[in-house]
Motif scaffolding. Structure first.
Motif, mmCIF file in Angstrom:
data_model
loop_
_atom_site.group_PDB
_atom_site.id
_atom_site.type_symbol
_atom_site.label_atom_id
_atom_site.label_comp_id
_atom_site.label_asym_id
_atom_site.label_seq_id
_atom_site.Cartn_x
_atom_site.Cartn_y
_atom_site.Cartn_z
ATOM 1 N N MET A 1 1.429 -1.155 -0.183
ATOM 2 C CA MET A 1 0.308 -0.105 0.606
ATOM 3 C C MET A 1 1.031 0.919 -0.359
ATOM 4 N N ILE A 2 0.614 2.171 -1.144
ATOM 5 C CA ILE A 2 0.711 3.970 -1.026
ATOM 6 C C ILE A 2 0.164 4.819 0.144
ATOM 7 N N SER A 3 0.863 4.934 0.953
ATOM 8 C CA SER A 3 -0.173 6.442 1.969
ATOM 9 C C SER A 3 1.493 7.509 1.698
ATOM 10 N N VAL A 4 0.182 8.550 1.681
ATOM 11 C CA VAL A 4 0.660 9.845 1.207
ATOM 12 C C VAL A 4 -0.316 11.008 2.435
ATOM 13 N N GLN A 5 0.259 11.744 2.861
ATOM 14 C CA GLN A 5 -0.208 12.192 4.134
ATOM 15 C C GLN A 5 0.633 13.865 3.961
ATOM 16 N N GLY A 6 -0.279 14.847 3.389
ATOM 17 C CA GLY A 6 0.057 16.457 3.534
ATOM 18 C C GLY A 6 1.616 16.354 3.069
ATOM 19 N N LEU A 7 1.942 15.601 2.067
ATOM 20 C CA LEU A 7 2.560 15.532 1.117
ATOM 21 C C LEU A 7 2.966 17.237 0.543
ATOM 22 N N THR A 8 4.141 18.628 1.038
ATOM 23 C CA THR A 8 4.051 19.304 0.002
ATOM 24 C C THR A 8 5.604 19.817 -0.257
ATOM 25 N N LYS A 9 5.668 19.695 -1.421
ATOM 26 C CA LYS A 9 7.062 21.178 -2.103
ATOM 27 C C LYS A 9 7.843 22.260 -2.597
ATOM 28 N N THR A 10 8.166 22.747 -1.756
ATOM 29 C CA THR A 10 8.336 24.111 -2.454
ATOM 30 C C THR A 10 9.432 24.210 -2.612
ATOM 31 N N TYR A 11 10.437 25.384 -3.583
ATOM 32 C CA TYR A 11 10.792 25.506 -4.348
ATOM 33 C C TYR A 11 11.126 27.438 -4.856
ATOM 34 N N GLY A 12 11.560 27.892 -3.419
ATOM 35 C CA GLY A 12 11.465 29.077 -3.280
ATOM 36 C C GLY A 12 10.193 29.954 -2.853
ATOM 37 N N GLY A 13 9.505 30.427 -3.164
ATOM 38 C CA GLY A 13 7.899 30.892 -3.474
ATOM 39 C C GLY A 13 7.059 30.410 -3.889
ATOM 40 N N PHE A 14 7.712 29.013 -4.607
ATOM 41 C CA PHE A 14 6.832 28.342 -5.845
ATOM 42 C C PHE A 14 6.009 27.333 -4.802
ATOM 43 N N ARG A 15 4.750 26.476 -4.675
ATOM 44 C CA ARG A 15 4.495 26.026 -4.401
ATOM 45 C C ARG A 15 3.825 24.414 -4.996
ATOM 46 N N ALA A 16 4.540 23.934 -5.347
ATOM 47 C CA ALA A 16 4.816 22.509 -6.540
ATOM 48 C C ALA A 16 4.287 21.585 -6.136
ATOM 49 N N VAL A 17 3.883 21.485 -5.076
ATOM 50 C CA VAL A 17 2.965 20.565 -4.488
ATOM 51 C C VAL A 17 2.167 20.704 -2.758
ATOM 52 N N ASP A 18 0.873 20.969 -2.944
ATOM 53 C CA ASP A 18 0.711 21.571 -1.327
ATOM 54 C C ASP A 18 -0.250 20.662 -0.803
ATOM 55 N N ASP A 19 -0.063 19.563 0.121
ATOM 56 C CA ASP A 19 -0.638 19.759 1.205
ATOM 57 C C ASP A 19 -1.455 18.315 0.406
#
Length: 299
Positions: free
Chosen positions: A1-19
Motif C-alpha cells: 500500500m502507498i500512503s501519502v500524507q500532507g505531502l508538500t514541496k516548495t521551490y523558493g516561493g513556488f509551491r509545486a505540491v501543496d498538502d
C-alpha cells in the motif's frame, strides 16, 4: 500500500505540491491524473526518495522508500523510460539490476520474455531502441525484483495499440494478484479502462479522489444558452467553473439552481438546464482541471 500524507514541496516561493494526501490500495490500480505542471511527477519523486519533501510524508508498505532494505524487491519504479544507460544493451541493463537486487541471472530472461523483447533486441544498445522498446525495458526493470508495489509515470508513452493492450493486461493481472499499482498517464481512455481508483491533481493540490465508479457517476449540471460567451462570463463572475462541450452546451460541477440564478442575474437566456448524465473520464478531467489547463478547456 502507498500512503501519502500532507505531502508538500516548495521551490523558493513556488509551491509545486501543496498538502497532497491519498492512498493507493493493494489489489487495485490507482490512476494519478493532472495537467502538465500539476505536480504529479514531483509527488512520485517524493514517494520514491528522489526529491525531499518540504513537509508531509509518503510511505510504501508503512516505510519511507529510503528506509526499505533492497527497495527494488518491494517497489518497482518507472519514472522516465529514457533514463537508462544508452551505451549498454537491454540485457546488460537488466543484468546489472539483477546483480544489485541479488537476483539470479535467470530472472533477466524471464523479464525479457514478459515484456516481449526478443533475444536480438536484448543484444541491441539502448541508444538504438525506440521509445516503445525503452518503455518495455523500463517495465521489465520495475518488475525485476517481483515487487508488491508499482509506481509508473507515463508507462504507455510511445507504445503502439498492441503494446498498450499488452500493458493493460499486465497491470490488471498484477493488481488481481494483490499488487498495488499507482499509474500516471495522459492516455485518459486507458486509465478509464484499467483504473479502480482515481486521484486528480491540479496546481499542486488534490481536486478530486475516489473510486472510478463514484467519480464518473452523474454529477453537476449541463446548461445551454442563446449566447454562450455571456453564459461563460455570468458563471465565471459567480465563481462557477465550466467546460464547453462539443455540442455547444456547458458542464459544471455546480448545482442547477446556482447555475440558473447566475444566468438570471445577468439576463442570460437559457435553452437547457438539467442534471448531468454520468461523465466520461475525459469530461470529468477537463471539468476538474479547467482552471489549470494550459490550452484552455474550451479549446
Amino acid at each position: 500500500m502507498i500512503s501519502v500524507q500532507g505531502l508538500t514541496k516548495t521551490y523558493g516561493g513556488f509551491r509545486a505540491v501543496d498538502d497532497v494526501s491519498f492512498v493507493a490500495a493493494p489489489g487495485r490500480v490507482t490512476g494519478f491524473l493532472g495537467p502538465n505542471g500539476a505536480g504529479k511527477s514531483t509527488t512520485m519523486r517524493m514517494m520514491t526518495g528522489l526529491t525531499v519533501p518540504t513537509s508531509g510524508r509518503a510511505t510504501i508498505g508503512g516505510h519511507a522508500y529510503r528506509d526499505i532494505p533492497n527497495p527494488g524487491r518491494h517497489v518497482g519504479v518507472l519514472l522516465d523510460a529514457s533514463a537508462q544507460h544508452a551505451g549498454r544493451t537491454g540485457r546488460e541493463v537488466l543484468a546489472l539490476g539483477a546483480g544489485v537486487l541479488d537476483l539470479p541471472r535467470s530472472r533477466v530472461d524471464e523479464m525479457l520474455e514478459t515484456v516481449s523483447l526478443t533475444r536480438q533486441e536484448a543484444r541491441r544498445r539502448v541508444k538504438d531502441y525506440s521509445l516503445g522498446m525503452r518503455q518495455r525495458l523500463g517495465i521489465a526493470h520495475a518488475l525485476l525484483g517481483d515487487p508488491e508495489v508499482l509506481v509508473l509515470d507515463e508507462p504507455a508513452n510511445g507504445l503502439d495499440p498492441a503494446g498498450i493492450h499488452w500493458m493493460r493486461t499486465l497491470l490488471t493481472d498484477y493488481a488481481r494478484r494483490g499488487g498495488t499499482v499507482l499509474l500516471s498517464s495522459h492516455l485518459l481512455h486507458e486509465v478509464e479502462v484499467i483504473a479502480d481508483d482515481l486521484v486528480v491533481i491540479g496546481q499542486g493540490r488534490i481536486v478530486a479522489q475516489g473510486t472510478k465508479t463514484e467519480l464518473l457517476q452523474s454529477t453537476g449540471t449541463v446548461v445551454r444558452a442563446v449566447d454562450d460567451a455571456a453564459l461563460e462570463r455570468a458563471l465565471a463572475e459567480a465563481g462557477i467553473s465550466s467546460v464547453a462541450s462539443p455540442d455547444g452546451a456547458r458542464r459544471t460541477e455546480a448545482e442547477a439552481r446556482q447555475v440558473g440564478e447566475a444566468a438570471a442575474h445577468h439576463g442570460v437566456v437559457l435553452l437547457e438546464l438539467r442534471a448531468a448524465d454520468g461523465a466520461g473520464l475525459e469530461e470529468l478531467f477537463l471539468t476538474l482541471t479547467s482552471q489549470t489547463q494550459r490550452e484552455g478547456a474550451a479549446a
